[in-house]
Design an enzyme around this catalytic site. Structure first.
Site, PDB file in Angstrom:
ATOM      1  N   LYS A  87       4.552   0.710   4.725  1.00  0.00           N
ATOM      2  CA  LYS A  87       4.899  -0.434   5.568  1.00  0.00           C
ATOM      3  C   LYS A  87       4.232  -1.737   5.122  1.00  0.00           C
ATOM      4  CE  LYS A  87       6.167   2.029   9.783  1.00  0.00           C
ATOM      5  NZ  LYS A  87       6.085   2.057  11.252  1.00  0.00           N
TER       6      LYS A  87
ATOM      7  N   GLY B 183      -5.703   3.664  16.538  1.00  0.00           N
ATOM      8  CA  GLY B 183      -5.045   3.548  15.244  1.00  0.00           C
ATOM      9  C   GLY B 183      -5.141   2.144  14.688  1.00  0.00           C
TER      10      GLY B 183
ATOM     11  N   GLY C 240      -3.222   1.438  11.485  1.00  0.00           N
ATOM     12  CA  GLY C 240      -2.237   1.381  10.408  1.00  0.00           C
ATOM     13  C   GLY C 240      -1.100   0.423  10.696  1.00  0.00           C
ATOM     14  N   GLY C 241       0.000   0.577   9.925  1.00  0.00           N
ATOM     15  CA  GLY C 241       1.129  -0.342  10.043  1.00  0.00           C
ATOM     16  C   GLY C 241       1.767  -0.344  11.413  1.00  0.00           C
TER      17      GLY C 241
END
Length: 284
Positions: free
Chosen positions: A67, A129, A131-132
């Site tokens: 991503k 989280g 991330g992306g």
């Protein structure tokens, strides 16, 4: 000429995107196809170069771990994708240029639409989280007036994410293990508030360990939202229900973001009146 789109990632076998888009293509009777293609990190640049030359290719959805790494390989980024710093949808424009979009924000917020129309004294979300997908969720919630606590294995990464996406907000970063042990914290009256606990990490996905979260950290009336889709009913959601909390599963976000992507790919809105049937098919 049959138009086609696809989802790319590594791994990709677990993706439900082909079933979702295939369902809509079938319902609408389109001369189109949607498939899943495994692309590892080393093959991403070659994949993009190959698809540029494919005249029947409309675009692709992008999942882990691409991503962010796909962004410099594209010609343009829509403003939201640039702001979020993550692309989950690539569309081939009429001029042949590859445009990076982010439909994760809209997809995540879709099942919360009715609640977000309401007035709240305070909105707070605990997001696990960094991330992306977490970037899209943090960006979307910050725009909706939420105070955020973002937790990850690396607290510094969580802090940097908040500083980048909403530097003026009064947000907080935490270690993920902060939420694993019980707390005796006494929450104040949450009447008129909106509280979320969001798993935006891969924890709980098939083949991954479960997310360690003790529900004493969640204020009364919180909504547990897990973006994992394999399995749909994760240990996180099961434990939330056992603790008396309302839940939203990952299919809600997946179908919502897919609907926006489908329109970009094929130039027509998907038939959302069949969402119930689609969910049954995805969970069969």
């Amino acid at each position: 000429m049959t138009r086609h789109a696809e989802v790319i990632g590594d791994p990709i076998a677990q993706s439900k995107s082909p079933a979702i888009h295939g369902f809509w293509i079938e319902r609408l009777g389109l001369d189109a196809d949607y498939r899943a293609t495994q692309v590892d990190a080393g093959g991403l640049a070659d994949y993009v170069a190959d698809r540029r030359r494919a005249s029947d290719w409309c675009g692709c959805n992008v999942t882990m771990p691409h991503k962010q790494t796909i962004m410099p390989l594209l010609d343009r980024l829509e403003p939201l994708a640039k702001q979020v710093g993550a692309v989950n949808t690539v569309v081939k424009a009429a001029d042949g240029k590859l445009v990076g979009r982010n439909t994760d924000v809209a997809g995540f917020l879709e099942p919360l639409t009715d609640r977000l129309r309401q007035q709240h004294y305070f909105r707070m979300a605990r997001v696990i989280g960094t991330g992306g997908a977490a970037r899209a969720i943090v960006s979307g919630l910050a725009r909706e007036g939420f105070t955020l606590v973002v937790a990850g294995r690396d607290r510094a990464k969580a802090d940097a994410l908040l500083e980048e996406l909403d530097p003026s907000g009064e947000h907080h970063a935490a270690q993920i293990d902060h939420f694993a042990a019980a707390t005796d914290f006494v929450f104040d009256d949450r009447k008129g508030c909106c509280d979320l606990v969001v798993n935006a990490s891969p924890l709980g996905m098939k083949g991954k360990p479960p997310l360690p979260f003790d529900w004493s950290h969640a204020p009364p009336g919180s909504i547990a939202y897990d973006i994992v889709t394999d399995p749909v009913d994760t240990p996180f959601l099961k434990s939330a229900r056992e603790a008396g909390f309302e839940t939203i599963d990952g299919l809600a976000m997946l179908i919502g973001q897919a609907a926006a992507a489908f329109t970009h790919f094929f130039g027509i809105e998907p038939p959302r009146e069949f969402d119930g049937e689609l969910r049954e098919r995805l969970m069969a």
